[in-house]
Design an enzyme around this catalytic site. Structure first.
Site, short mmCIF file in Angstrom:
data_model
loop_
_atom_site.label_atom_id
_atom_site.label_comp_id
_atom_site.label_asym_id
_atom_site.label_seq_id
_atom_site.Cartn_x
_atom_site.Cartn_y
_atom_site.Cartn_z
N LEU A 2 0.82 -1.21 0.00
CA LEU A 2 0.00 0.00 0.00
C LEU A 2 0.85 1.26 0.00
O LEU A 2 0.46 2.28 -0.55
CB LEU A 2 -0.92 0.01 1.22
CG LEU A 2 -1.95 -1.13 1.31
CD1 LEU A 2 -2.73 -1.04 2.62
CD2 LEU A 2 -2.91 -1.08 0.12
N GLY A 3 2.01 1.22 0.65
CA GLY A 3 2.86 2.41 0.69
C GLY A 3 4.15 2.14 1.43
O GLY A 3 4.29 1.14 2.15
N ARG A 4 5.12 3.04 1.23
CA ARG A 4 6.42 2.93 1.89
C ARG A 4 6.69 4.21 2.67
O ARG A 4 6.31 5.30 2.25
CB ARG A 4 7.55 2.74 0.87
CG ARG A 4 7.57 1.39 0.19
CD ARG A 4 8.84 1.25 -0.67
NE ARG A 4 8.95 -0.07 -1.25
CZ ARG A 4 8.46 -0.40 -2.43
NH1 ARG A 4 7.80 0.51 -3.13
NH2 ARG A 4 8.62 -1.62 -2.91
N GLY A 13 9.77 6.04 5.66
CA GLY A 13 11.20 6.04 5.95
C GLY A 13 11.64 4.84 6.75
O GLY A 13 12.82 4.49 6.73
N MET A 14 10.72 4.19 7.45
CA MET A 14 11.08 3.09 8.33
C MET A 14 10.43 1.78 7.95
O MET A 14 10.98 0.70 8.21
CB MET A 14 10.71 3.46 9.77
CG MET A 14 11.14 2.44 10.81
SD MET A 14 10.72 2.96 12.50
CE MET A 14 8.98 2.60 12.55
N GLU A 42 7.22 -0.59 5.52
CA GLU A 42 6.32 -0.75 4.38
C GLU A 42 4.97 -1.21 4.92
O GLU A 42 4.90 -1.99 5.86
CB GLU A 42 6.85 -1.81 3.41
CG GLU A 42 8.17 -1.44 2.75
CD GLU A 42 8.68 -2.57 1.86
OE1 GLU A 42 8.15 -3.71 1.97
OE2 GLU A 42 9.60 -2.32 1.07
N LYS A 56 2.07 -3.55 8.86
CA LYS A 56 3.24 -2.68 8.77
C LYS A 56 4.48 -3.52 9.06
O LYS A 56 4.63 -4.08 10.15
CB LYS A 56 3.11 -1.53 9.78
CG LYS A 56 4.17 -0.44 9.62
CD LYS A 56 3.81 0.76 10.49
CE LYS A 56 4.72 1.94 10.22
NZ LYS A 56 4.34 3.13 11.00
N ASP A 64 4.63 13.55 15.72
CA ASP A 64 4.87 13.61 14.26
C ASP A 64 3.56 13.85 13.51
O ASP A 64 3.24 13.14 12.56
CB ASP A 64 5.55 12.33 13.78
CG ASP A 64 6.20 12.50 12.41
OD1 ASP A 64 6.43 13.66 12.01
OD2 ASP A 64 6.45 11.48 11.74
#
Length: 628
Positions: free
Chosen positions: A17-19, A21-22, A24, A40, A143
């Site tokens: 679904l997405g990547r 910085g830490m 996938e 995740k 964050d």
């Protein structure tokens, strides 16, 4: 198609679904409960770093303790062993989360641009509700940014990614490491200074998010993260209406209050911030507007204009309107009062010193760490595990790979990339190349091919066509390949010799002596020889009757394929006719009598001879002469 990966024997990993910085994030299915989930997974290149294990574990623990409809739920977490390309295994942590349909606010901004005022305020109200809940439970997100807030098709808001969240009571980490944690455009001033954060830091980041939803950009932008962090610490943002004239003054006042540098003067809790967001949306007074001192805390700002025009329009703010209102209405500022020139210089010096100190501090906490270099150990011909251990002891990270090699034994190191002896930074990734032995190929099937064609096929298969071996065959045409040695389908090393067994066009004749004619022909004409068979009977008493005693080509000799072999079969000769003995006077006597039969036989024979020479007259004449 390879089988999908299943974690903990339960969670099936599907499409990416997405990547980040830490990690996938993959779509997944909980096979036990039959529900759709998001999984995740820590990125494989970070899986050997314990600090990232800790971050993902902390995220799972932080979010799992928060049960709110506005926070993406965490269902489970764990670790799974993955086998890398080099054959080594690595433990990869994962989190199983609620699957949310929709888009992140980052995707919404990229696709649709800024939101309307009402839309932006409603979104932020939806963000502040779960933040109020998490703060009440002692968790600071740290964050908040567009990529970490999702908007569902139903208009619901979901806050996610508590990857750097920390409990309010936990004062470790930042002050010890003096590292800045978060995303530069949304950092609170205290985060940029490396101080311990609290719930008010999340509220500042949320204000930055609202600013971007309205203005199409964060309050501060720069060429580097350092430049942006410096602005958060020492500069006052333009009101969002500077970039978007459709923003009403109430929203400008709301944001400028939420973005004050001193956290003791901006919003103290998410509940109050949320109530003011709704008040600004509905046209009601906001909490801080009744406090004259609070409103006077705003710094003076003017939109860009020429210097003469700016002085012409400046006016003194009144307690009723406050400085923000003065900015919005472009009222004239009161004429500057005369001040002592010395105080001006002193004030200027203090400001410059303060800015220099801030700049130095920001540089110190963000300057790149000292680079430590190591020389890569030459691990050629070392066992794979031994080679990897030697590199890890140098402070290097190892990525195994395999390569065919005829020179290096299987399971031993061939080389590294960068090569041994080269200097690299400590903690760099070094590729360790392990020998998987010589490359092997299967011997191709060339039976039925001409020798010339067979040699070409073998050479094309990365093998060497070897010796020509001639072999008799009853049915394979002369010059055609019968088989190979090693046989077809066998795995051999690249460049190995493969000998060709080629038909000679000849057949070795079998020895059928002593066989019956039927047996002999059956052997000769059978699949093993495929020769012609012709039988010839010969009368002889010297060999067994009806047995072959001779063949036109002796057993063991070679003849051309399909040749005819003549076999001689013994036949019993006919029996001789029996003789009838006679006695004088014409009275026959039985053979074998002892009364002078032999003599009589002789006389009888003589008589016959005489008859043949003239009959009885001659006999009588001769007897007369003799008798006389």
């Amino acid at each position: 198609m390879s089988e999908p990966k299943v974690l903990s024997g339960r969670y099936e990993v599907r499409a990416l679904l997405g990547r980040g910085g830490m990690a996938e994030v993959h779509e997944g299915v909980d096979n036990r409960l039959g529900r759709r989930v998001a999984i995740k997974l820590l990125r494989s290149d970070l899986a050997r770093d314990p600090s990232f294990h800790t971050r993902l574990k902390r995220e799972a623990q932080s979010a799992a303790g928060l049960n709110h409809p506005g926070i993406v739920a965490v269902y489970d977490s764990g670790e799974e062993e993955f086998v890398e390309s080099g054959g080594s295994s690595v433990s990869v942590p994962f989190i199983v989360m609620e699957y949310v349909e929709g888009q992140t606010l980052r995707e919404v901004l990229n696709e649709h641009g800024t939101l309307t005022v009402d839309e932006a305020l409603n979104v932020i109200a939806g963000v502040l509700a779960p933040l109020e809940y998490s703060h009440r439970n002692g968790i600071v997100h740290r964050d908040i940014k567009p990529a970490n807030v999702m908007l569902t098709p139903e208009g619901d808001i979901k806050v996610m990614d508590f990857g750097i969240a920390r409990a309010l009571k936990d004062n470790s980490g930042l002050t010890q490491t003096q590292s800045v944690v978060g995303t530069a455009q949304y950092l609170s001033p205290e985060q940029a200074r490396g101080e311990v954060v609290d719930a008010r830091s999340d509220l500042y980041s949320t204000a930055c998010l609202l600013y971007e939803l309205l203005a199409g950009r964060p309050p501060f932008v720069g060429d580097s993260q350092l430049a942006v962090a410096y602005q958060h610490v020492g500069e006052t943002p333009q009101p969002p209406s500077f970039y978007n004239q459709n923003i009403p003054p109430a929203v400008d006042r709301l944001l400028l209050h939420a973005l004050l540098k001193d956290r003791d003067t901006r919003y103290q809790d998410a509940y109050t911030f949320r109530e003011d967001v709704l008040a600004a949306r509905d046209g009601r007074p906001m909490s801080f507007e009744d406090d004259v001192e609070a409103t006077q805390a705003y710094p003076m700002m003017t939109p860009p204009m020429t210097a003469p025009m700016a002085h012409a329009n400046e006016a003194e703010p009144t307690p009723e309107t406050g400085p923000v209102s003065a900015i919005m209405t472009n009222q004239e500022e009161r004429p500057p009062q005369k001040r002592s020139r010395a105080w001006v210089w002193i004030g200027s010096i203090f400001v410059l010193l303060a800015l220099a100190a801030v700049a130095l501090w920001v540089y110190e906490i963000n300057k790149p760490p000292e680079v430590i270099e190591v020389q890569v150990t030459d691990v050629a011909n070392m066992d794979a595990d031994e080679a990897e251990s030697a590199l890890i002891q140098q402070g290097l990270r190892v990525d195994r790979d395999e390569k065919y090699s005829a020179e290096v034994d299987e399971g031993k190191a061939i080389e590294t990339d960068p090569p041994g002896g080269q200097t690299v930074e400590k903690d760099s990734v070094v590729k360790l190349i392990i020998s998987s032995g010589p490359e092997s190929v299967k011997v191709p099937d060339v039976s039925g091919e001409t020798e010339e064609q067979a040699r070409k096929i073998i050479n094309d298969a990365k093998l060497q066509a070897g010796t020509h071996i001639s072999q008799n065959s009853p049915d394979v045409e002369k010059g055609v390949v019968i088989e190979t040695k090693p046989g077809d389908g066998q795995e051999v090393d690249v460049d190995s010799n493969v000998d060709l067994v080629v038909s000679s066009g000849m057949v070795e004749v079998p020895d059928v002596a002593g066989k019956t004619a039927e047996e002999a022909c059956k052997i000769l004409e059978g699949d093993d020889y495929r020769l012609g068979c012709k039988t010839e009977e010969v009368e002889t008493a010297d060999h067994d009757e009806k047995k072959v005693f001779e063949q036109s080509a002796t057993g063991g000799n070679e003849v051309k394929q399909g040749s005819e072999i003549t076999v001689k079969v013994a036949k019993k000769p006919p029996e001789p006719s029996p003789s009838i003995p006679s006695v004088p006077g014409g009275i026959p006597t039985a053979p074998g009598d002892d009364d002078g039969g032999d003599e009589d036989d002789k006389d009888d024979k003589d008589k016959k001879d005489k008859d043949s020479m003239g009959g009885g007259l001659f006999d009588d004449w001769s007897e007369g002469i003799i008798g006389n």
